[in-house]
Design an enzyme around this catalytic site. Structure first.
Site, PDB file in Angstrom:
ATOM      1  N   ASP A  80       0.865  -1.182   0.000  1.00 36.34           N
ATOM      2  CA  ASP A  80       0.000   0.000   0.000  1.00 36.34           C
ATOM      3  C   ASP A  80       0.898   1.227   0.000  1.00 36.34           C
ATOM      4  O   ASP A  80       1.942   1.248   0.639  1.00 36.34           O
ATOM      5  CB  ASP A  80      -0.962  -0.005   1.194  1.00 36.34           C
ATOM      6  CG  ASP A  80      -0.250  -0.086   2.536  1.00 36.34           C
ATOM      7  OD1 ASP A  80       0.107   0.982   3.095  1.00 36.34           O
ATOM      8  OD2 ASP A  80      -0.048  -1.204   3.045  1.00 36.34           O
ATOM      9  N   ASP A 169      -9.963   3.206   5.612  1.00 37.39           N
ATOM     10  CA  ASP A 169      -8.837   3.150   6.546  1.00 37.39           C
ATOM     11  C   ASP A 169      -9.241   3.926   7.788  1.00 37.39           C
ATOM     12  O   ASP A 169      -9.288   5.152   7.788  1.00 37.39           O
ATOM     13  CB  ASP A 169      -7.609   3.768   5.876  1.00 37.39           C
ATOM     14  CG  ASP A 169      -6.409   3.906   6.814  1.00 37.39           C
ATOM     15  OD1 ASP A 169      -6.501   3.499   7.986  1.00 37.39           O
ATOM     16  OD2 ASP A 169      -5.378   4.440   6.366  1.00 37.39           O
ATOM     17  N   GLU A 171      -8.375   4.214  11.864  1.00 37.25           N
ATOM     18  CA  GLU A 171      -7.360   3.811  12.838  1.00 37.25           C
ATOM     19  C   GLU A 171      -7.105   4.938  13.833  1.00 37.25           C
ATOM     20  O   GLU A 171      -7.804   5.947  13.827  1.00 37.25           O
ATOM     21  CB  GLU A 171      -6.077   3.449  12.097  1.00 37.25           C
ATOM     22  CG  GLU A 171      -5.540   4.580  11.212  1.00 37.25           C
ATOM     23  CD  GLU A 171      -4.260   4.215  10.486  1.00 37.25           C
ATOM     24  OE1 GLU A 171      -3.221   4.118  11.173  1.00 37.25           O
ATOM     25  OE2 GLU A 171      -4.292   4.027   9.251  1.00 37.25           O
TER      26      GLU A 171
END
Length: 281
Positions: A80, A169, A171
């Site tokens: 990534d 994503d 987090e």
């Protein structure tokens, strides 16, 4: 009779000057040594908005330790990337065995990756199966607003056998409060808002990238999405560890975060034909 004066007077001023000089030298040496020492983790400055990459919060909170242990199961290597990598060397990565890649497309509703075209199209050009990810900032706008921004700026999907579904994503917050100032219930609601909007726009369930530590703390270890959304687990150790509630297995595992200079490496939980199957839906 008066006492006689001593033959020599003590030279107090000279001694004082000597002491001050010694003190100044000592302070200077201390300053040099302190400058050379690494800064404590808590002293790091908050990064600029838009500069987050996949794993930035995980690395800061959970740290990095170990490397993946050998496994009998077939797994497929991936990477990534974000703007930090600039123009990625896709031919080199392909030669090293990388077969799939995700590129950061957007963050919040205020940032698009200036290298997105080179990274997204470049990985495709060498034969990789590719996809795009969105770095979520639940403290700035709604989940639906960010999902639409993501789709409108590279996060779409087409059934060509080479395009993976988009990734949420979510987090540890690199910019402030770990859970973006939201209660666990509010966070689950925000995620649901993003995912439902993404599916309505693309027809696909988005992949969820997260760390078990964050998911447990910030969603109350919700199992609400495990039946529909594939899990991309972040854990920099010899194994993926305990997964968030509801997921019996991971689809992808980010096992190392090299940070700004080189792309992070990942394992897909299956052979290349399973990567293709996820791309096709």
């Amino acid at each position: 009779m008066p006492h006689a004066l001593p033959a020599h007077r003590p030279r107090t001023p000279r001694l004082r000057h000597l002491s001050l000089a010694t003190l100044a030298l000592s302070l200077a040496l201390s300053a040099i040594l302190l400058t050379a020492l690494p800064h404590p983790a808590g002293a790091a400055t908050v990064p600029a908005r838009g500069s987050a990459y996949m794993g930035i919060g995980v690395l800061a909170h959970d740290g990095q330790d170990g490397s993946p242990a050998g496994t009998a199961a077939t797994q497929t290597e991936g990477v990534d990337v974000s703007a930090y990598q600039g123009n990625a060397a896709w031919s080199t990565l392909w030669s090293s065995g990388v077969r799939w890649a995700y590129t950061k497309a957007t963050e919040g509703t205020y940032y698009t990756n200036p290298y997105f075209a080179q990274q997204y199209n470049g990985s495709y050009g060498v034969g990789m199966i590719r996809g795009a990810y969105h770095f979520a900032t639940p403290d700035t706008t709604t989940g639906a607003t960010q999902a639409n921004y993501f789709v409108d700026h590279g996060g779409g999907w087409s059934k060509d056998g080479r395009t993976l579904p988009g990734v949420l994503d979510i987090e540890w917050n690199p910019y402030g409060a770990s859970c973006y100032g939201k209660s666990t219930a509010a966070m689950v609601s925000w995620i649901a808002d993003f995912l439902s909007t993404y599916k309505s726009r693309t027809g696909r369930n988005a992949v969820i990238y997260t760390a078990t530590s964050w998911w447990t703390s910030c969603t109350g270890n919700s199992s609400a999405f495990a039946s529909a959304d594939p899990l991309w687990i972040a854990r920099y150790a010899s194994d993926p560890g305990t997964l968030p509630a509801g997921w019996g297995f991971y689809t992808m595992w980010q096992y190392t975060s090299s940070g700004p200079t080189v792309g992070d490496h990942d394992k897909f939980n299956g052979a290349l034909d399973r990567v293709v199957a996820l791309a096709n839906g």
